[in-house]
Design a protein around this motif. Sequence first.
Motif, PDB file in Angstrom:
ATOM      1  N   ILE A 356       0.879  -1.174   0.000  1.00 42.55           N
ATOM      2  CA  ILE A 356       0.000   0.000   0.000  1.00 42.55           C
ATOM      3  C   ILE A 356       0.914   1.220   0.000  1.00 42.55           C
ATOM      4  CG2 ILE A 356      -1.812   1.256   1.211  1.00 42.55           C
ATOM      5  CD1 ILE A 356      -2.718  -1.363   2.456  1.00 42.55           C
ATOM      6  N   LEU A 357       0.962   1.915  -1.119  1.00 43.83           N
ATOM      7  CA  LEU A 357       1.948   2.970  -1.339  1.00 43.83           C
ATOM      8  C   LEU A 357       1.265   4.307  -1.598  1.00 43.83           C
ATOM      9  CD1 LEU A 357       4.248   0.953  -3.788  1.00 43.83           C
ATOM     10  CD2 LEU A 357       4.413   1.103  -1.291  1.00 43.83           C
ATOM     11  N   GLY A 358       1.822   5.364  -1.016  1.00 42.64           N
ATOM     12  CA  GLY A 358       1.268   6.700  -1.200  1.00 42.64           C
ATOM     13  C   GLY A 358       2.302   7.671  -1.725  1.00 42.64           C
ATOM     14  N   ALA A 388      -2.377   1.876  -4.549  1.00 41.43           N
ATOM     15  CA  ALA A 388      -1.828   3.230  -4.518  1.00 41.43           C
ATOM     16  C   ALA A 388      -2.896   4.211  -4.064  1.00 41.43           C
ATOM     17  CB  ALA A 388      -1.313   3.632  -5.894  1.00 41.43           C
ATOM     18  N   SER A 389      -2.458   5.270  -3.355  1.00 46.04           N
ATOM     19  CA  SER A 389      -3.386   6.297  -2.893  1.00 46.04           C
ATOM     20  C   SER A 389      -2.681   7.636  -2.822  1.00 46.04           C
ATOM     21  CB  SER A 389      -3.952   5.931  -1.517  1.00 46.04           C
ATOM     22  OG  SER A 389      -4.870   6.916  -1.067  1.00 46.04           O
ATOM     23  N   GLY A 390      -3.419   8.702  -3.164  1.00 45.97           N
ATOM     24  CA  GLY A 390      -2.862  10.044  -3.143  1.00 45.97           C
ATOM     25  C   GLY A 390      -2.750  10.622  -4.547  1.00 45.97           C
ATOM     26  N   ALA A 395       0.361   8.402 -10.980  1.00 46.89           N
ATOM     27  CA  ALA A 395       1.423   7.993 -11.906  1.00 46.89           C
ATOM     28  C   ALA A 395       2.002   6.646 -11.497  1.00 46.89           C
ATOM     29  CB  ALA A 395       2.519   9.058 -11.963  1.00 46.89           C
ATOM     30  N   LEU A 396       2.119   6.407 -10.192  1.00 40.75           N
ATOM     31  CA  LEU A 396       2.587   5.121  -9.688  1.00 40.75           C
ATOM     32  C   LEU A 396       1.633   4.017 -10.121  1.00 40.75           C
ATOM     33  CD1 LEU A 396       3.853   4.538  -6.029  1.00 40.75           C
ATOM     34  CD2 LEU A 396       2.424   2.854  -7.192  1.00 40.75           C
ATOM     35  N   TYR A 397       0.331   4.279  -9.956  1.00 39.44           N
ATOM     36  CA  TYR A 397      -0.697   3.301 -10.321  1.00 39.44           C
ATOM     37  C   TYR A 397      -0.650   2.987 -11.808  1.00 39.44           C
ATOM     38  CZ  TYR A 397      -5.315   1.750 -11.867  1.00 39.44           C
ATOM     39  OH  TYR A 397      -6.340   1.073 -12.492  1.00 39.44           O
ATOM     40  N   ALA A 398      -0.604   4.019 -12.632  1.00 43.27           N
ATOM     41  CA  ALA A 398      -0.636   3.803 -14.080  1.00 43.27           C
ATOM     42  C   ALA A 398       0.553   2.963 -14.537  1.00 43.27           C
ATOM     43  CB  ALA A 398      -0.647   5.146 -14.810  1.00 43.27           C
ATOM     44  N   SER A 399       1.705   3.247 -13.980  1.00 42.29           N
ATOM     45  CA  SER A 399       2.905   2.496 -14.340  1.00 42.29           C
ATOM     46  C   SER A 399       2.800   1.043 -13.894  1.00 42.29           C
ATOM     47  CB  SER A 399       4.125   3.160 -13.702  1.00 42.29           C
ATOM     48  OG  SER A 399       5.283   2.406 -13.918  1.00 42.29           O
ATOM     49  N   LYS A 401       0.059  -0.669 -13.185  1.00 44.33           N
ATOM     50  CA  LYS A 401      -1.070  -1.329 -13.850  1.00 44.33           C
ATOM     51  C   LYS A 401      -0.687  -1.847 -15.220  1.00 44.33           C
ATOM     52  CE  LYS A 401      -5.478  -2.441 -14.011  1.00 44.33           C
ATOM     53  NZ  LYS A 401      -6.022  -3.495 -13.116  1.00 44.33           N
ATOM     54  N   SER A 402       0.213  -1.133 -15.893  1.00 44.38           N
ATOM     55  CA  SER A 402       0.628  -1.560 -17.238  1.00 44.38           C
ATOM     56  C   SER A 402       1.454  -2.841 -17.199  1.00 44.38           C
ATOM     57  CB  SER A 402       1.428  -0.451 -17.913  1.00 44.38           C
ATOM     58  OG  SER A 402       2.685  -0.265 -17.274  1.00 44.38           O
ATOM     59  N   LEU A 403       1.952  -3.210 -16.004  1.00 41.35           N
ATOM     60  CA  LEU A 403       2.814  -4.385 -15.869  1.00 41.35           C
ATOM     61  C   LEU A 403       2.242  -5.458 -14.958  1.00 41.35           C
ATOM     62  CD1 LEU A 403       6.142  -2.407 -15.262  1.00 41.35           C
ATOM     63  CD2 LEU A 403       5.535  -3.626 -17.365  1.00 41.35           C
ATOM     64  N   HIS A 404       1.216  -5.113 -14.193  1.00 45.58           N
ATOM     65  CA  HIS A 404       0.754  -5.994 -13.114  1.00 45.58           C
ATOM     66  C   HIS A 404      -0.763  -5.940 -13.035  1.00 45.58           C
ATOM     67  CE1 HIS A 404       0.308  -7.627  -9.053  1.00 45.58           C
ATOM     68  NE2 HIS A 404       1.597  -7.930  -9.041  1.00 45.58           N
ATOM     69  N   GLY A 405      -1.400  -7.095 -13.067  1.00 42.48           N
ATOM     70  CA  GLY A 405      -2.857  -7.132 -13.112  1.00 42.48           C
ATOM     71  C   GLY A 405      -3.537  -6.723 -11.821  1.00 42.48           C
ATOM     72  N   ASP A 406      -2.989  -7.137 -10.686  1.00 45.30           N
ATOM     73  CA  ASP A 406      -3.649  -6.879  -9.400  1.00 45.30           C
ATOM     74  C   ASP A 406      -3.152  -5.547  -8.813  1.00 45.30           C
ATOM     75  OD1 ASP A 406      -5.169  -7.132  -7.158  1.00 45.30           O
ATOM     76  OD2 ASP A 406      -4.207  -8.962  -6.406  1.00 45.30           O
ATOM     77  N   THR A 407      -3.583  -4.467  -9.445  1.00 35.20           N
ATOM     78  CA  THR A 407      -3.176  -3.123  -9.040  1.00 35.20           C
ATOM     79  C   THR A 407      -4.421  -2.252  -8.892  1.00 35.20           C
ATOM     80  OG1 THR A 407      -1.086  -3.350 -10.237  1.00 35.20           O
ATOM     81  CG2 THR A 407      -1.760  -1.126  -9.662  1.00 35.20           C
ATOM     82  N   HIS A 408      -4.459  -1.434  -7.826  1.00 31.60           N
ATOM     83  CA  HIS A 408      -5.656  -0.651  -7.511  1.00 31.60           C
ATOM     84  C   HIS A 408      -5.255   0.776  -7.152  1.00 31.60           C
ATOM     85  CE1 HIS A 408      -7.651  -4.608  -7.095  1.00 31.60           C
ATOM     86  NE2 HIS A 408      -6.484  -4.961  -6.578  1.00 31.60           N
TER      87      HIS A 408
END
Length: 454
Positions: A356-358, A388-390, A395-399, A401-408
Motif C-alpha cells: 500500500i503505497l502513497g 496506490a493512494s494520493g 502515476a505510480l498506479y498507471a505504471s 497497472k501496465s505491468l501488473h494485473g492486481d493493481t488498484h
Amino acid sequence: MDKFTVAEAVRAVNGTLCANSDMNSEEIQSVSIDTRKIETGALFVPIIGGRFDGHSFIAQAFEKGAILTLSQIAVDFPHIRVENTEQAFLDLAEFYRLRLPTKLIAVTGSVGKTTTKEMIHATLAKGLSVQKSAGNLNNQTGVPQTIFTIDSSHDAAVVEMGTNHFGEIARIAKAGRPDICVFTNIGDAHIEFLGSRKGVLKAKCEMLEFMRDGGSIFANGDDELLKTLKAERNDVTTYGIDPSNDIYASDIESLGLDGACFAINYSGNAIEARITAPGRHMIQNALASFGVALEMGLSPETAVAGLLDYKPVFGRMCIEHCGALTLLNDMYNANPSSMKASIDTLCYASGRKVAILGDMLELGAYSPAYHAEIGAYAARAGVDCIIASGPESSALYASAKSLHGDTHYFPAKDELIKALPLLLRRGDSILVKASRGLEFERIADAVKALSSSL
C-alpha cells in the motif's frame, strides 16, 4: 546537562543581558524550546516558527521555573537580547558541545538515518554510556535540543543530521562538531531543493568542514557517489556488501522477515553476526554500526552482541504480527530510495505480499517520473497486490497497472480503507508506506483492526 553560568551564555550567543547584573553568576540548569519541558533553573529559547512565535510563551516558561530567556524583543522578564533566537540556540549549543569530553557521532544520508542512529546506539550501549537523538530531531532546532541532553558522563552521543536545503547541515554540524561522520547513502530525497544527487552529496558533506581534528568517516561504499569520498580523503572507511569495501558482509543467509545472518569481514578478520531486521540496507546499517563500535574501542564480540539489541523506531519498518495479517509499518516518510528498500523488504515475506503505497513529497518536477518508476519497481519486484493512494500516486498506479494485473488506485485514504476487506486476505504481509504528510497511520490502524476479523 552540565550547568553553566548566565555570563557564559551571554558570551556564547554574543547577546546583551537585560537583567540585574547579579544574575551573571547564576547557573543555568537546562535549556529548552518547549514550555512543556521547562524545569526549575531553565533557560527558555523562544523559536519563531510557521505556526507559533515562541515569544508568546515566555511568561508561561517563567511560571514553570525558567530563570532566563533569550529574546529578539524587549520583554518584562530577565532575558538575553539577541538578533535571532534560532541562531543563538545553535551558538549556545556549540559553546556547550565544545565543553564536553563526549565523542559525537553524526549520522546523515538520504535514507536510513534514524535506523542507523538507533543501531549505532544499540551497539555502543553494549559497552559505553551513550546518548542519542530522540526520534528524528535532526534539524536546526532538533540537533541543539539533543546536544543539551548530553552531559560529561556520556562516552558517546549519536546525533542524526538532516537537510533539505544547502547550508543547513553546515549550521548544525558547526554546533555538533562531530568526531565520527557516518554517511548512509545518497538518494533522491529533497531533490526538489537540492537539484540532483550530486547536490544531495554536496549538502550532506557540509558536515565534514566541522569534523574535529583526527575524526573518522564511515561511508556506504555500495553507493556510487559516496564511494568517491575514499579517493578524495585518507580518513574514510567504506562499508557495504561489495567485498571491495573496508568492512563488508559475506555468507549472507536470509531469515525472511526475521532478519539475516552473515559474516562481517574487517582488517583481514571475520566474525559471525545476526540482525533481527530484514533487508540488504539493514545489513549495511549493521556494518556501519560495527565499524563505529570498533572505532570507539569496543571489541568485535561486543559489537556484534550489541547489534541484537537494535529495536526499530515506531513507523520505521516495524514488523507487527497482528493476528491474521503481518503489517510492515514504514509509513513515517518516503522517497524513491526508501520506497525501493521497503518493497525489497516486503519481498522477504513468505506469504502473499501487498504494497500500500502513497505519495512521495518534495520531488518537485521530478515527481511524476519518480512515482512511475516506483510503480514499475513494485510490479517487477514480486509484489502480489499493489494499492496506490494520493494525487501524486496516480502515476505510480498507471505504471504498475501496465505491468501488473492486481493493481488498484484510490485518490483518497477513506476510499482505500473502506475497500481493505475486499483486498486483503488471511496470511497477507502488508507494507504501508508514504511521506509523512499523507498520514498513512490511519491505513496502518485500519489494517490492524481488520486482522481480527479475517
